[in-house]
Enzyme design. Structure first.
Site, PDB file in Angstrom:
ATOM      1  NE  ARG A 135      -3.505  -2.475   2.434  1.00  0.00           N
ATOM      2  CZ  ARG A 135      -4.545  -2.653   1.901  1.00  0.00           C
ATOM      3  NH1 ARG A 135      -5.102  -2.156   0.905  1.00  0.00           N
ATOM      4  NH2 ARG A 135      -5.085  -4.048   2.117  1.00  0.00           N
ATOM      5  CG  ASN A 136       5.453   2.739   0.392  1.00  0.00           C
ATOM      6  OD1 ASN A 136       5.661   3.416  -0.281  1.00  0.00           O
ATOM      7  ND2 ASN A 136       6.166   2.776   1.720  1.00  0.00           N
ATOM      8  CG  ASP A 196      10.505  -8.529   3.174  1.00  0.00           C
ATOM      9  OD1 ASP A 196      10.082  -7.280   3.349  1.00  0.00           O
ATOM     10  OD2 ASP A 196      11.390  -9.158   3.924  1.00  0.00           O
ATOM     11  N   GLY A 281      12.185   5.742   3.061  1.00  0.00           N
ATOM     12  CA  GLY A 281      12.875   4.933   3.806  1.00  0.00           C
ATOM     13  C   GLY A 281      14.236   5.590   4.150  1.00  0.00           C
ATOM     14  CG  HIS A 308      17.462  -2.167  -3.320  1.00  0.00           C
ATOM     15  ND1 HIS A 308      17.736  -0.771  -3.432  1.00  0.00           N
ATOM     16  CD2 HIS A 308      16.417  -2.349  -2.235  1.00  0.00           C
ATOM     17  CE1 HIS A 308      16.864  -0.310  -2.562  1.00  0.00           C
ATOM     18  NE2 HIS A 308      16.393  -1.273  -1.874  1.00  0.00           N
TER      19      HIS A 308
END
Length: 328
Positions: A135-136, A196, A281, A308
Site C-alpha cells: 500500500r506504499n 521484501d 525509507g 537494488h
C-alpha cells in the site's frame, strides 16, 4: 541516417549497434534460431520505414540473456532514428510490438504459448497487469516507473481495500516476499509481485534487515528509523566500517504456477547525517557506493538505474517471459 553508436550494457546483456542500410545481428552467445526469429519479426517493422532513405540495424551482441532485452534495444534505436513510437510489451509469455494502439508484430517463445493464456486479457486490452503487494505509494511509484518502461500496468493493494494485511512472519527476505505474493495471488486469482526489501548494516550484524520498516518500534516512521540507525552507529567513525547494502528479494506468484524469485543488492555506506529530499525509507542516510551522493539526492530515473529494486526488476524482466511461457 545518423552515425550515432548505440550501446546497452548490464551484467547479463551487452549490445552495441548503429543504423545502416541493412539488418544484421551478430555476436557471441546468441542462437542462430533466435537471431532469425528476431530478424523475421523486425523485417515487418523495417518494411514500413522510409524506402527513399532506407534504415536498417547493425547490432553486435557481446553477451545476451533474453530476446526481450535485445528486441527492446533494437526498437529503441529504430524509434530514435525514425521518430516512431513503437512500444515493446511483454504479454502472457510473448513480446508484442505495438504503435498507436495497433499490433505490429508478435514474438513467440520456443514452443509457443496457449491461446487461452494469450487471449485471457482484461477489458483494458493487451499487456500484463502486475499487482504490487504493497500500500506504499512511494514504493509503487518506483515499480510503476520501472514496469511502465516495459509495457506493464501496475496496481497496488490500495485498489483492493477489502484484502487483509498479510503478516510478515518470515525470518528472511524471501520468506516474507513469498508470504505476501502467494497469499494475495491465492485470494485474488491475479499475478502478484511482492518484494521484501531492507537495509543490511555490516557493523550491526546485518540489522535492521527484515525488520527495516519497524526498526524503531511498532510506531516506526522513516524519520524515527533513520534517527535510531544513526544513534546505533554514533561511535563508528570510520566510513569503511559503516558499510551497508540495500537488499531486495522479488517474488512473482500466479495461480497454479511455481513462484519466480530474484534478488539484488545495492552497496554503500551509512552517512553521519541525512541529506536529500527524494526517495523514502533510509535513502537520506545511505551513501551510494563511492560516489559520496546520498540516495535521497538522486532523481527517480537515476535511482532506478542504480538501486537494488531497479537491479532486481531488470533481472526479473530478463527471466519473466520464459517463466510465463513455461508455465502457461
Amino acid at each position: 541516417m545518423s552515425e550515432k553508436i548505440y550501446e546497452y550494457k548490464d551484467e547479463n546483456n551487452w549490445f552495441i549497434g548503429k543504423m545502416t542500410g541493412h539488418n544484421l545481428i551478430s555476436g557471441w552467445g546468441v542462437k542462430h534460431t533466435t537471431i532469425k526469429k528476431i530478424d523475421d519479426l523486425l523485417d515487418g517493422i523495417a518494411a514500413t520505414l522510409d524506402w527513399e532513405n532506407p534504415k536498417g540495424y547493425d547490432v553486435s551482441v557481446v553477451r545476451h540473456q533474453s530476446p526481450l532485452s535485445l528486441i527492446t534495444f533494437i526498437i529503441d534505436m529504430i524509434n530514435q532514428e525514425t521518430q516512431r513510437e513503437i512500444k515493446v510489451t511483454p504479454h502472457a509469455g510473448t513480446i508484442l510490438l505495438m504503435e498507436n494502439a495497433k499490433l505490429l508484430a508478435v514474438y513467440l517463445p520456443e514452443g509457443g504459448v496457449s491461446t487461452a493464456t494469450f487471449f485471457a486479457t482484461s477489458e483494458q486490452g493487451f499487456g500484463d497487469i502486475i499487482l504490487i503487494a504493497t500500500r506504499n505509494e512511494g514504493k509503487t511509484k518506483e515499480f510503476r516507473n520501472l514496469f511502465g518502461q516495459l509495457g506493464y500496468r501496475v496496481e497496488n493493494l490500495n485498489d483492493y481495500p477489502e484484502l487483509p494485511e498479510v503478516a510478515e512472519t518470515g525470518t528472511t527476505f524471501e520468506e516474507n516476499a513469498r508470504l505476501k505474493a502467494e497469499t494475495i495471488s491465492r485470494l485474488t486469482g491475479k499475478m502478484v509481485l511482492a518484494d521484501d526489501s531492507g537495509l543490511k548494516v555490516d557493523a550491526l550484524g546485518g540489522l535492521p534487515g527484515v525488520w527495516s520498516a519497524r526498526f524503531s518500534g511498532p510506531d516506526a516512521t522513516d524519520a524515527k528509523n533513520n534517527a535510531k540507525l544513526l544513534h546505533e552507529l554514533a561511535m563508528v567513525f570510520d566510513q569503511k566500517k559503516r558499510s551497508a547494502q540495500f537488499h531486495t528479494t522479488l517474488v512473482v506468484a500466479a495461480p497454479n504456477k511455481d513462484s519466480l524469485v530474484v534478488e539484488a543488492d545495492w552497496p554503500g555506506y551509512i552517512a553521519t547525517q541525512p541529506k536529500g529530499e527524494n526517495g523514502f525509507g533510509y535513502d537520506p542516510v545511505f551513501i551510494v557506493g563511492e560516489t559520496g551522493h546520498h540516495a535521497a539526492e538522486l532523481e527517480a530515473d537515476q535511482k532506478n538505474q542504480l538501486s537494488h529494486r531497479g537491479q532486481a526488476v531488470r533481472k526479473l524482466m530478463e527471466v519473466f517471459p520464459a517463466w510465463q511461457a513455461k508455465q502457461s
